[in-house]
Each structure stands twice: as C-alpha cells, then as structure tokens.
Design a protein around this motif. Structure first.
Motif, mmCIF file in Angstrom:
data_model
loop_
_atom_site.group_PDB
_atom_site.id
_atom_site.type_symbol
_atom_site.label_atom_id
_atom_site.label_comp_id
_atom_site.label_asym_id
_atom_site.label_seq_id
_atom_site.Cartn_x
_atom_site.Cartn_y
_atom_site.Cartn_z
ATOM 1 N N HIS A 63 44.598 -46.015 -30.863
ATOM 2 C CA HIS A 63 44.079 -44.866 -30.436
ATOM 3 C C HIS A 63 43.343 -45.158 -28.500
ATOM 4 O O HIS A 63 42.545 -45.431 -28.913
ATOM 5 C CB HIS A 63 42.864 -45.072 -30.815
ATOM 6 N N ARG B 68 14.904 -38.837 -31.330
ATOM 7 C CA ARG B 68 15.615 -40.124 -30.665
ATOM 8 C C ARG B 68 14.779 -41.103 -30.850
ATOM 9 O O ARG B 68 15.350 -42.482 -30.552
ATOM 10 C CB ARG B 68 14.535 -38.945 -28.515
ATOM 11 N N GLY C 230 30.127 -40.503 -38.918
ATOM 12 C CA GLY C 230 31.848 -40.357 -38.861
ATOM 13 C C GLY C 230 31.438 -39.404 -38.151
ATOM 14 O O GLY C 230 32.232 -37.807 -38.196
ATOM 15 N N PHE C 231 30.070 -38.560 -36.937
ATOM 16 C CA PHE C 231 30.182 -37.903 -36.412
ATOM 17 C C PHE C 231 30.299 -37.844 -34.836
ATOM 18 O O PHE C 231 29.846 -39.534 -34.300
ATOM 19 C CB PHE C 231 29.213 -36.905 -35.737
ATOM 20 N N HIS D 147 32.288 -39.172 -30.680
ATOM 21 C CA HIS D 147 33.364 -39.956 -30.184
ATOM 22 C C HIS D 147 33.336 -40.208 -29.008
ATOM 23 O O HIS D 147 32.849 -38.965 -28.060
ATOM 24 C CB HIS D 147 34.515 -38.846 -30.081
ATOM 25 N N LYS E 273 35.401 -34.805 -27.351
ATOM 26 C CA LYS E 273 34.721 -33.315 -27.233
ATOM 27 C C LYS E 273 34.944 -32.643 -27.518
ATOM 28 O O LYS E 273 34.486 -31.420 -27.464
ATOM 29 C CB LYS E 273 33.925 -33.512 -25.526
ATOM 30 N N ARG F 294 42.581 -36.020 -35.947
ATOM 31 C CA ARG F 294 42.785 -36.754 -37.138
ATOM 32 C C ARG F 294 41.907 -36.695 -38.681
ATOM 33 O O ARG F 294 42.067 -36.617 -39.648
ATOM 34 C CB ARG F 294 42.593 -38.570 -36.707
ATOM 35 N N ARG G 267 45.546 -49.435 -38.117
ATOM 36 C CA ARG G 267 45.876 -49.997 -37.030
ATOM 37 C C ARG G 267 46.527 -50.916 -36.733
ATOM 38 O O ARG G 267 47.440 -51.179 -35.425
ATOM 39 C CB ARG G 267 44.578 -50.045 -36.588
#
Ligand code: SDX
Length: 428
Positions: A230, A296, A304-305, A307, A311, A316, A389
């Motif tokens: 990646h 905040r 898992g949310f 990146h 965006k 994947r 990986r």
C-alpha cells in the motif's frame, strides 16, 4: 506554478525555480533538494502527508477515487483472478509469473518453509501469553543470525531470501500460535499450498485431524492479497528507513512488523474486533460509540474507519465485504460482531461528522471478522497483516536499494533553548 516544469518560490525577496517531478498518476512533486542550499529554509510537513519519500513504480493509490493498483493491476483483478503466491511474485519480480515461474517460486516457498531447529528454543523464552507480534519481530530479526546476508538484489540470492521470508514468516506465525496453546508444533507439508499449509500448521492435531476446507483456504488467500502492498505507509517507510542505513533485510522487516503493530496502523484489525466486542457487551449501543468518536475531548476513535490517503471507501474494505458475504452465506457462520459492524458502518456513513471528514471503512474494518471466522484468534490478526504485507515490504525495500537512495535523515525545526553554561550539580 509556471507552464514549464518548474515551481517558482519567493522567500525573503529571493525567487527560485524548483524542478517539478512528473508522476504517472497525477500526484506530481516539487523537488526541494536544493531548497536549503538556495534559501536557507527547510520545509515542515506534519506526518509527511504532503511529502514523497520515494519515487516508486510499485503501487498506485488514488485516495479520492478509492483506487488501488499493484504494479498496474487493479486490486479487484488480482483478488478475483490470482493466488497470493502469484501476487507475491508480481510484487517481488515486477510482473505476473508464467506457469513455470510460479512453479519454481512455489518450490522455493516449500523448500524454505522450515526454520532452523535451534530457533524452536526461542519460543520457550516468551511467556505463553506473549503477543505474537513481539515474537514475530524477534524471530524475524534472529533469521539474520541463521541465514547469510543478501549478496546482491539482482541475483538468485535475492529470490531465495524473498521466498525464505515469505515462507518462514508464515511458519513462525503458526508455530507461535501453537506454542501459545501449549501444543506440539505442526510442520509444513510439501503437498499443501501456501494457505492450506498455514491453516494445517495452525489447527491440525494428532487426536483431531484438521479438515482443510477449500473455501477457508481460498478466503485466506484472498485476504492476504488484500494486504500485499500500500505504497509508502508507516510500516513500509520503517522498512525503507532501516534499509537506507544498509542494515540487513531481516532487520528492516522486523522494524516494519513493529511499526505495523500500532493500533493506528495494522494493529487496527485487532482493535476493531476489541471495539466490536465492547459494543456487544454494551448492549450493541453503536450510537454511544459514534458519539464517543465524535467527541473531540474523547481519545476514542472508530477503529477501522478513516485513512490518511483514502477519502473514499477503501477498495480493499469493499472486497473484504464481498468475502464476508461469500464465507458467511456458504458456511452458515453466525458472528454477532458482524451484525454490530454492519450497524456501526451504516450509522457512521449516515452521520455528518464522518461524511464531512470523508471517513469510510478501511481495510481493517471487516478483515478481523473474516480471520475470526477462519478460527484465527484476535491477538493473531496483525500477524496475518504481516504475512500479507511481506511481499510488498520486500519489493519496496528492493526498489529503494536498487535506486541507490540516500540514508533517511530528516531535519527539524529546533525550538529548544539557546546556549546555556554548564553548572555543577551542587550549584544548581
Ligand atoms: C492502515 O497508510 C496506509 O496505507 C495504511 C494502511 C496500509 O495498508 O498500510 O492502509 C493500513 O493503517 C489503515 C488505517 C487503520 N487505522 C485505523 O483504523 C485507526 C482509526 N483511524 C484513525 O486513527 C485515522 O483515520 C488514521 C490514523 C487512519 C488517519 O489519521 P489522519 O490522517 O490524522 O486522519 P484525518 O486527517 O483524515 O482526520 C481528519 C479528521 C480529524 O478530526 P478533526 O481534527 O478534523 O476534528 O477526522 C478525524 C480526525 O480526528 N478522524 C476520526 C477518525 N479518523 C480520523 N475521528 C474518529 N474516528 C476515526 N477513526
């Protein structure tokens, strides 16, 4: 930026022209190699999110479109049409293998699937509940004591080293699981392919022979492809950073394992499962966790949310969802965490906070649930990410070494104290 291949920069009344490096995917770069010499200034880029560390021809990612290509092939095409061994070959050698090349690579993988018997003693040095990532990092580093340094990335010793790592890391992972259970080691078999061998080494028993479900082996194979590479992510950068000092490949891979372990990176797959288990224990109250993620003042993040690059929906994650549908419908597997994951995804994707920030499920959101369904325990999930990986790390390291790139040595913006005179301890 002028029409020519230069960017103009004016600083302190001085104007300089900086060369533009054209990419093949639109992410062009401004070469600032001469910036300090010509202006006395350096740049600052928190998290390097606007800075390229390398010029690479391995992986293309379009974060806005949610596009991922490995050596020019869409990840969808590779997952739907290839085996992990083929994609590992593609990454390491730059092109998909012919049938003969794949046969040769597979026999290398088989030939190098054992670890030195003296290495078995290392496992007993770890506490039984030791995290498998700690064991894996230590065992991979110790491979450099048993196997000679790479002579040259252009000759057969590289092919053997690459196959050795791809094969032995799978064996070490399975052995560390067996040791954690107090079970005898199950050795790799010459008559099983890469993924079937792994499942057999993990779960076979003399009193209850393990039936290798071809669908389980297929799902595992596709999961490993999803993880193969990646671009210049955190752990790949760690591998290249160590490689830039000309430390051996095993040491560089071990550094990548340690970087990947972090819950903001590859460790997120374990953190997702733990988060879903917490929500399940909390009466499945997904809205409560959505609220925590939006607060905040709360350090909680929806694991898992989100990146750093995507965006849009991580391609994947879409493919992982396809595998979930295939596996769960064919084997009537029922995992309450899957229902919670689906509810959580739906709630987040319809919430303004996530929509506004373009936060979508990433690779780690569903993959943990898939590995669980294959019987792989939560603390082994990031080890599975390593296995997938590894070909990408090897390819990225090789490209970096072959390009004779410089040692990684960023500068800093120093804001510390000016010169201070030393004072003896009794006078402080
Ligand atoms: C991997 O780089 C790679 O390619 C990595 C990887 C690979 O294959 O190698 O794809 C594998 O590491 C995937 C990511 C796994 N990590 C997680 O799932 C952990 C949860 N995600 C977050 O911690 C976060 O999204 C990161 C670490 C992944 C990205 O961090 P960034 O780049 O700092 O996030 P951002 O700039 O997009 O954040 C924008 C806003 C911020 O809020 P504001 O300051 O605007 O108010 O969104 C918020 C962030 O705080 N945000 C989240 C969030 N992710 C970002 N808020 C709640 N939950 C989240 N998950």
């Amino acid at each position: 930026m002028g029409e020519s291949n230069y960017a103009s920069l004016e600083v302190n009344g001085k104007k300089i022209e900086l060369p533009i490096i054209e990419s093949s995917d639109g992410d062009n770069g401004i070469d600032i190699s001469r910036l300090r010499a010509e202006t006395g200034y350096i740049t600052f880029d928190n998290g390097f999110s606007n800075t390229a560390s390398s010029i690479s021809n391995i992986t293309h990612i379009d974060g806005e479109q949610g596009e991922l290509r490995i050596r020019g092939y869409n990840i969808e095409d590779l997952v739907h049409n290839c085996s992990f061994r083929e994609v590992a070959y593609l990454l390491v050698h730059g092109s998909l293998p012919t049938r003969d090349q794949l046969t040769a690579f597979s026999s290398y993988l088989n030939e190098h699937s054992l670890i030195d018997e003296d290495m078995h003693h290392f496992f007993s040095g770890f506490p039984r509940n030791g995290h498998p990532m700690a064991i894996l990092a230590a065992m991979v580093t110790s491979l450099s004591s048993f196997y000679p340094d790479l002579e040259d990335t252009k000759d057969q010793s590289f092919d053997i080293t690459a196959a050795r790592l791809v094969s032995k890391v799978r064996t070490i992972a399975a052995f560390s699981y067996r040791k954690s259970k107090g079970q005898a080691l199950v050795y790799p078999r010459h008559d099983l392919n890469y993924c079937s061998n792994f499942l057999n080494m993990m779960f076979d028993s003399s009193v209850k022979p393990y039936h290798i479900d071809p669908l389980y082996a297929k799902i595992l194979d596709k999961l490993l492809i999803l993880h193969v590479d990646h671009g210049q992510n955190c752990s790949t950068t760690a591998v290249k950073l160590i490689g830039s000092a000309k430390a051996n490949l095993y040491a560089a891979i071990s550094a990548g394992i340690c970087a990947l372990w972090g819950p903001l990176h590859g460790g997120a797959n374990q953190a997702v499962v733990e988060m879903l288990e917490n929500i399940m224990a909390d009466d499945g109250d997904v809205q409560k966790y959505i609220g925590m993620a939006k607060d905040r003042d709360n350090a909680f993040r929806l694991m898992g949310f989100g990146h750093a690059i995507y965006k849009n929906y991580d391609p994947r994650a879409k493919l992982a969802k396809e595998l979930v549908d295939e596996l769960f419908s064919s084997r009537e597997i029922n995992d309450p965490l899957l229902d919670i994951a689906r509810k959580l995804e739906a709630a987040a994707l319809s919430d303004e906070f996530f929509i506004e920030r373009k936060l979508y499920p990433n690779i780690d959101f569903y993959t943990g649930i898939l590995y669980r369904a294959l019987g792989i325990p939560t603390n082994m999930l990031t080890v599975m990410f390593v296995i997938g990986r590894l070909p990408g790390w090897i390819a990225q390291w090789k490209e970096f070494i072959d390009n004779k790139s410089r040692i990684f040595r960023p500068r800093q913006i120093y804001v510390g104290p000016d010169l201070r005179s030393f004072v003896e301890i009794d006078k402080r």
